[in-house]
Design an enzyme around this catalytic site. Structure first.
Site, PDB file in Angstrom:
ATOM      1  N   GLU A 326       0.843  -1.218   0.000  1.00  0.00           N
ATOM      2  CA  GLU A 326       0.000   0.000   0.000  1.00  0.00           C
ATOM      3  C   GLU A 326       0.868   1.254   0.000  1.00  0.00           C
ATOM      4  O   GLU A 326       0.549   2.245  -0.659  1.00  0.00           O
ATOM      5  CB  GLU A 326      -0.972  -0.001   1.182  1.00  0.00           C
ATOM      6  CG  GLU A 326      -1.868  -1.233   1.293  1.00  0.00           C
ATOM      7  CD  GLU A 326      -2.526  -1.675  -0.009  1.00  0.00           C
ATOM      8  OE1 GLU A 326      -2.747  -0.834  -0.897  1.00  0.00           O
ATOM      9  OE2 GLU A 326      -2.799  -2.882  -0.158  1.00  0.00           O
ATOM     10  N   TYR A 411      -1.539  -8.418 -11.033  1.00  0.00           N
ATOM     11  CA  TYR A 411      -0.534  -8.168  -9.999  1.00  0.00           C
ATOM     12  C   TYR A 411       0.741  -8.941 -10.310  1.00  0.00           C
ATOM     13  O   TYR A 411       1.828  -8.399 -10.405  1.00  0.00           O
ATOM     14  CB  TYR A 411      -1.035  -8.639  -8.629  1.00  0.00           C
ATOM     15  CG  TYR A 411      -2.117  -7.819  -7.975  1.00  0.00           C
ATOM     16  CD1 TYR A 411      -3.395  -7.784  -8.502  1.00  0.00           C
ATOM     17  CD2 TYR A 411      -1.865  -7.112  -6.805  1.00  0.00           C
ATOM     18  CE1 TYR A 411      -4.399  -7.058  -7.880  1.00  0.00           C
ATOM     19  CE2 TYR A 411      -2.865  -6.380  -6.171  1.00  0.00           C
ATOM     20  CZ  TYR A 411      -4.130  -6.364  -6.715  1.00  0.00           C
ATOM     21  OH  TYR A 411      -5.109  -5.648  -6.106  1.00  0.00           O
TER      22      TYR A 411
HETATM   23  N1  BES Z   1      -5.837  -1.302  -4.609  1.00  0.00           N
HETATM   24  C1  BES Z   1      -5.848  -2.609  -4.096  1.00  0.00           C
HETATM   25  C2  BES Z   1      -7.192  -3.045  -3.598  1.00  0.00           C
HETATM   26  C3  BES Z   1      -8.271  -3.061  -4.668  1.00  0.00           C
HETATM   27  C4  BES Z   1      -8.025  -3.603  -5.908  1.00  0.00           C
HETATM   28  C5  BES Z   1      -9.508  -2.547  -4.374  1.00  0.00           C
HETATM   29  C6  BES Z   1      -9.025  -3.602  -6.870  1.00  0.00           C
HETATM   30  C7  BES Z   1     -10.493  -2.554  -5.329  1.00  0.00           C
HETATM   31  C8  BES Z   1     -10.264  -3.080  -6.583  1.00  0.00           C
HETATM   32  C9  BES Z   1      -4.808  -2.799  -2.997  1.00  0.00           C
HETATM   33  O1  BES Z   1      -3.652  -2.063  -3.175  1.00  0.00           O
HETATM   34  C10 BES Z   1      -4.378  -4.225  -2.994  1.00  0.00           C
HETATM   35  O2  BES Z   1      -3.837  -4.642  -3.981  1.00  0.00           O
HETATM   36  N2  BES Z   1      -4.614  -4.960  -1.918  1.00  0.00           N
HETATM   37  C11 BES Z   1      -4.220  -6.341  -1.801  1.00  0.00           C
HETATM   38  C12 BES Z   1      -2.946  -6.460  -1.032  1.00  0.00           C
HETATM   39  C13 BES Z   1      -1.792  -6.926  -1.750  1.00  0.00           C
HETATM   40  C14 BES Z   1      -0.552  -7.089  -0.942  1.00  0.00           C
HETATM   41  C15 BES Z   1      -1.879  -7.814  -2.893  1.00  0.00           C
HETATM   42  C16 BES Z   1      -5.284  -7.075  -1.021  1.00  0.00           C
HETATM   43  O3  BES Z   1      -6.260  -6.456  -0.617  1.00  0.00           O
HETATM   44  O4  BES Z   1      -5.166  -8.272  -0.837  1.00  0.00           O
HETATM   45 ZN    ZN Z   2      -2.531  -2.778  -4.808  1.00  0.00          ZN
END
Ligand code: BES
Ligand code: ZN
Length: 635
Positions: A326, A411
């Site tokens: 984050e 990702y």
């Molecule tokens: N921005 C995302 C969360 C998100 C993605 C909200 C798509 C809505 C739509 C956040 O940065 C994220 O990727 N969170 C991941 C954590 C990560 C370490 C992979 C999560 O929530 O698991």
């Molecule tokens: Zn993210």
């Protein structure tokens, strides 16, 4: 005091096509550049530069009520209809502020509702409006009972159990359910807000929070850096603050604050490490907010204030890569943003790469490599289920729901691309390139094609013969993975997988597994390496020795209960049920329900557990699980 560069950079004018012709209101199409298929706003004609919010948080009615004033530029003089995004909002009145005079009430109409995009809000300007100085549009409104961005929590779903709590989650296109606005990442605006709450509670936003503000139920905010709408965020609860360092700290309910202050104590060091690699942090402070267990994500990169799940509180700092992630978004995503939702890999892929780099600086290469290999493994799994047309980093993505596009593949595949480039060009060259990229596109939203042009000019061409544009384009536009890539390796994880095999084959007795020094990541890899056909007694032996069903680590729990459900290992079902009720983070619970519904015998049970737990789940989590159960009901 660290030198902070406060940038008041004007967002670039991003021309977009207008795609909606409201009945009886002609809208001129002035589009140029990629369309955002998930926004109705005609931001190619009118562009919001600044938002002024005045909202009362009404826990009794579960609504936000008040007004938003848009400070807009007119880009096309003769345009007369402003179209904004909205979903489920009750629009009470729209006014045009007149310079020094009385406000003029304007006619408006809400178009037919689309389940994903919501309703276009068309506002008609008087024919003689002088647009040259820009205009101020004030909208009085209240949110609807099912606002997709807002979760209203009764006291019993909080740590303290005494006060209610609310939070918003705007990404991807939920901001429109709490503010009528141009809900596209292509538009950036600064904002200010007055938030009115019950006096004993504290409001925090993705803005200039003051931890020491008087608690009186009226909180004022300013966000001087322009942000896209998906980063607009608000939370209200019984919150307290603890500082980590000069520029970093954490907000949480008092019951979890000490644990959070300990678990995330490295946040300041992470910030310093990120600045050293990628250039100055542009946002002032960096704080964390620990949400109640129903927060649907691991974290959300709301600027200046990341929202974080309490499921990271493992007691051993083993899950802090989510914080690194984050925080990294402060560069990849918040500073340089995706132009449309099809370009989201630019945020998430780049951030996952940065996350691993930060983990390496803070905790060493072994730990970072463990997480890299787990990411690669999850990518291979995703490639089995994501349809080929959604596997390119930048797929054609014009319909459906932006929350559900690539199921996370963006990702890991994005991270693997950048790791491959780093390996080929060398870390020094690549780090300099990345810092230059963030600097060049700061406070802009870019498309994959802008990325491609830039990297071609700044990295590929200056270093001829290392990597061709065509090779790069394969990652962006082709499914699967290129044959030549840098596959992560981790001795620790490979040893754990070896141990799994040795134990399963009977070579290694359970009490000789010597898992003492293992990281939770190694334990996860170990569990995943177990062969399919293990007898129940053998699982029992393992569970007893390693304490899998009593693990407090949410990632070990996730991996273990997926296997428990797949293999119908009934002795661990009571703990699995408890696990499904403990956190509502979608990543932790959805795959366990999926495994239950897929094992051929536990669909009913999955439904029963879900019915018991869903009162504490977020609507987005419910929406992710319900289709799994509905599929069963249909059969
Ligand atoms: N921005 C995302 C969360 C998100 C993605 C909200 C798509 C809505 C739509 C956040 O940065 C994220 O990727 N969170 C991941 C954590 C990560 C370490 C992979 C999560 O929530 O698991
Ligand atoms: Zn993210």
């Amino acid at each position: 005091m660290r030198p902070r560069i406060l940038l008041y950079v004007l967002p670039i004018v991003l021309l977009m096509a207008c795609r909606q012709e409201p009945a009886g209101l002609a809208v001129q199409d002035v589009g140029e550049g990629p369309r955002d298929h998930f926004s109705y706003a005609n931001s190619g004609q009118f562009l919001t530069r600044h938002l002024e919010l005045d909202l009362t948080v009404d826990f009794g009615r579960r609504a936000l009520a008040g007004s938003v004033t848009h400070h807009m530029d007119c880009l096309v003089e003769e345009a007369r209809v402003i179209t904004l995004d909205s979903r489920g909002l009750q629009i009470e009145r729209v006014q045009l502020a007149a310079a020094g005079g009385a406000a003029e009430t304007l006619p408006f109409e809400l178009a037919e509702s689309d389940p994903v995009r919501g309703e276009a809000l068309h506002i008609r300007l008087p024919s003689g409006t002088d647009c040259t100085p820009g205009l101020q549009l004030k909208i009085d409104y209240r949110t609807g009972p099912k606002a997709s961005a807002i979760m209203w929590l009764p006291p019993e779903l909080t740590a303290g159990g005494e006060h209610p709590f609310m939070f918003t989650q705007s990404q991807s296109i939920h901001a429109r359910s709490w503010v009528p606005l141009q809900d596209t990442p292509a538009v950036r605006a600064t904002y200010e807000a007055v938030i009115r709450t019950p006096p004993e509670l504290l409001a925090v936003m993705s803005a200039d929070n003051d931890a020491h503000t008087e608690r009186d139920g009226i909180y004022q905010f300013l966000m001087p850096q322009p942000i896209p709408s998906y980063l607009l965020a608000l939370a209200v609860g019984n919150l307290q603050f603890a500082a980590f360092g000069e520029d970093t700290g954490v907000y949480a309910e008092p019951e979890v604050l000490p644990a959070a202050a300990w678990e995330f104590a490295d946040t300041q060091d992470m910030l310093d490490a990120a600045e050293a690699m990628y250039g100055p942090y542009q946002w002032g402070r960096y704080d964390l907010l620990i949400l109640p267990p129903s927060f649907p994500y691991g974290g959300m990169e709301n600027p200046r204030l990341s929202f974080i799940t309490p499921s990271l509180l493992a007691g051993d700092r083993s899950l802090v890569s989510v914080i690194a992630h984050e925080l990294a978004h402060s560069w990849s995503g918040n500073l340089v943003s995706n132009r449309t939702w099809r370009d989201i890999w630019l945020n998430e892929g780049t951030t996952s790469y940065l996350e691993a780099r930060l983990m390496e600086v803070l905790y060493g290469k072994d730990r970072a490599d463990e997480e890299r290999l787990l990411t690669y493994q999850s990518l291979l799994e995703d490639l089995q289920i994501v349809p080929p047309e959604m596997q390119p980093l930048a797929p054609v993505f014009e319909s459906g729901d932006p929350d559900e596009g690539q199921q996370g593949l963006e990702y890991a595949k994005g991270q693997m691309l950048l790791e491959h480039l780093e390996a080929l060009f060398g870390r020094d060259v690549f780090d300099r390139y990345m810092a230059g990229y963030f600097d060049h596109f700061a406070f802009q939203a870019i498309s994959t094609e802008q990325f491609l042009e830039y990297i071609d000019r700044r990295l590929l061409q200056p270093n001829p013969g290392v990597y061709s544009r065509q090779q790069l384009e394969d990652w962006l536009y082709q499914p699967g993975l290129p044959a030549a890539m840098t596959v992560p390796r981790s001795d620790n994880l490979e040893a754990a997988a070896g141990a799994a095999q040795a134990w399963a084959s009977g070579e290694l007795p359970v009490d000789k597994l010597s898992t003492k020094g293992w990281s939770p990541q190694a334990m996860v890899y170990f569990i995943k390496a177990l062969p399919r056909d293990l007898a129940r007694e053998r699982l029992q032996e393992l569970d007893r020795e390693l304490g899998l069903s009593t693990s407090e680590n949410a990632e070990i729990g996730r991996t273990w209960y997926i296997e428990v459900a797949k293999r119908r290992y009934l002795p661990a079902y009571p703990q699995m049920r408890a696990y499904l009720g403990r956190f509502g983070r979608t990543r932790l619970v959805e795959p366990v329900y999926r495994a239950l519904t897929a094992n051929g015998q536990d669909a009913e049970l999955a439904r029963e557990i879900f019915d018991l737990c869903k009162g504490s789940y977020h609507p987005l989590t419910i929406a992710a699980i319900e289709p799994l159960l509905a599929k069963i009901d249909d059969e």
